[in-house]
Design a protein around this motif. Structure first.
Motif, PDB file in Angstrom:
ATOM      1  N   LYS A 125      -7.690  14.109   3.885  1.00  0.00           N
ATOM      2  CA  LYS A 125      -9.062  13.576   3.780  1.00  0.00           C
ATOM      3  C   LYS A 125      -9.280  12.932   2.415  1.00  0.00           C
TER       4      LYS A 125
ATOM      5  N   VAL B 157      -7.703   9.484   2.416  1.00  0.00           N
ATOM      6  CA  VAL B 157      -8.525   8.506   3.142  1.00  0.00           C
ATOM      7  C   VAL B 157      -9.748   8.123   2.308  1.00  0.00           C
TER       8      VAL B 157
ATOM      9  N   ARG C 256      -4.346   5.277  16.334  1.00  0.00           N
ATOM     10  CA  ARG C 256      -5.462   4.329  16.240  1.00  0.00           C
ATOM     11  C   ARG C 256      -5.126   3.176  15.295  1.00  0.00           C
ATOM     12  N   ILE C 257      -4.509   3.497  14.166  1.00  0.00           N
ATOM     13  CA  ILE C 257      -4.154   2.454  13.206  1.00  0.00           C
ATOM     14  C   ILE C 257      -3.134   1.494  13.815  1.00  0.00           C
TER      15      ILE C 257
ATOM     16  N   ALA D 244      -5.018   9.639  14.350  1.00  0.00           N
ATOM     17  CA  ALA D 244      -5.403   8.536  13.458  1.00  0.00           C
ATOM     18  C   ALA D 244      -4.287   7.503  13.351  1.00  0.00           C
ATOM     19  N   THR D 245      -3.032   7.948  13.328  1.00  0.00           N
ATOM     20  CA  THR D 245      -1.909   7.016  13.263  1.00  0.00           C
ATOM     21  C   THR D 245      -1.860   6.140  14.516  1.00  0.00           C
TER      22      THR D 245
ATOM     23  N   CYS E 152     -11.292   2.348  11.168  1.00  0.00           N
ATOM     24  CA  CYS E 152     -10.103   3.206  11.249  1.00  0.00           C
ATOM     25  C   CYS E 152     -10.151   4.346  10.236  1.00  0.00           C
ATOM     26  N   SER E 153     -10.652   4.083   9.032  1.00  0.00           N
ATOM     27  CA  SER E 153     -10.699   5.159   8.041  1.00  0.00           C
ATOM     28  C   SER E 153     -11.770   6.191   8.402  1.00  0.00           C
TER      29      SER E 153
ATOM     30  N   ALA F  48      -3.930  13.708  12.094  1.00  0.00           N
ATOM     31  CA  ALA F  48      -3.120  12.634  11.521  1.00  0.00           C
ATOM     32  C   ALA F  48      -2.398  11.865  12.624  1.00  0.00           C
TER      33      ALA F  48
ATOM     34  N   TYR G 299     -12.670   6.853  11.445  1.00  0.00           N
ATOM     35  CA  TYR G 299     -12.053   7.513  12.588  1.00  0.00           C
ATOM     36  C   TYR G 299     -11.072   8.586  12.108  1.00  0.00           C
ATOM     37  N   ALA G 300     -10.269   8.250  11.092  1.00  0.00           N
ATOM     38  CA  ALA G 300      -9.293   9.208  10.558  1.00  0.00           C
ATOM     39  C   ALA G 300     -10.000  10.425   9.968  1.00  0.00           C
TER      40      ALA G 300
END
Length: 79
Positions: A9, A12, A56-57, A53-54, A33-34, A50, A36-37
C-alpha cells in the motif's frame, strides 16, 4: 493488515504522490488502477490483492475498452 500489505500500500501511495502527477491519470478504467490496487490490497490482503491488481494493470492497455471495473468481493470459504 500484514507487513507485506502495508508495504505494498505504501508503494502504491508513493506512486500516487510522485509519478502520477507527472505521468497524468491515463487509466482506461474507473476506479483508476492505483485506486483499484489499494482497494484490492485492503479487501483481499497482500498476496491475493497484488495478484488481482496485477491482472487489472495488464488489462489496462489500448486494446481494452476499459470502463467501470470494481474490485471483486471477498468470498467466504464454505463450511
Amino acid at each position: 493488515m500484514s507487513a507485506a500489505g502495508t508495504a505494498l500500500k505504501g508503494a502504491v501511495l508513493a506512486y500516487q504522490w510522485t509519478l502520477r502527477p507527472v505521468l497524468g491519470c491515463n487509466c482506461r478504467f474507473y476506479p483508476s488502477c492505483s485506486d483499484y490496487a489499494l482497494e484490492a490490497l485492503g479487501t483481499h490482503g497482500a498476496l491475493r490483492g497484488a495478484w488481482i491488481a496485477t491482472g487489472r494493470i495488464l488489462r489496462c492497455n489500448p486494446w481494452h475498452p476499459g470502463g467501470y471495473d470494481p474490485v471483486p468481493p471477498q468470498t467466504l470459504p464454505k463450511g
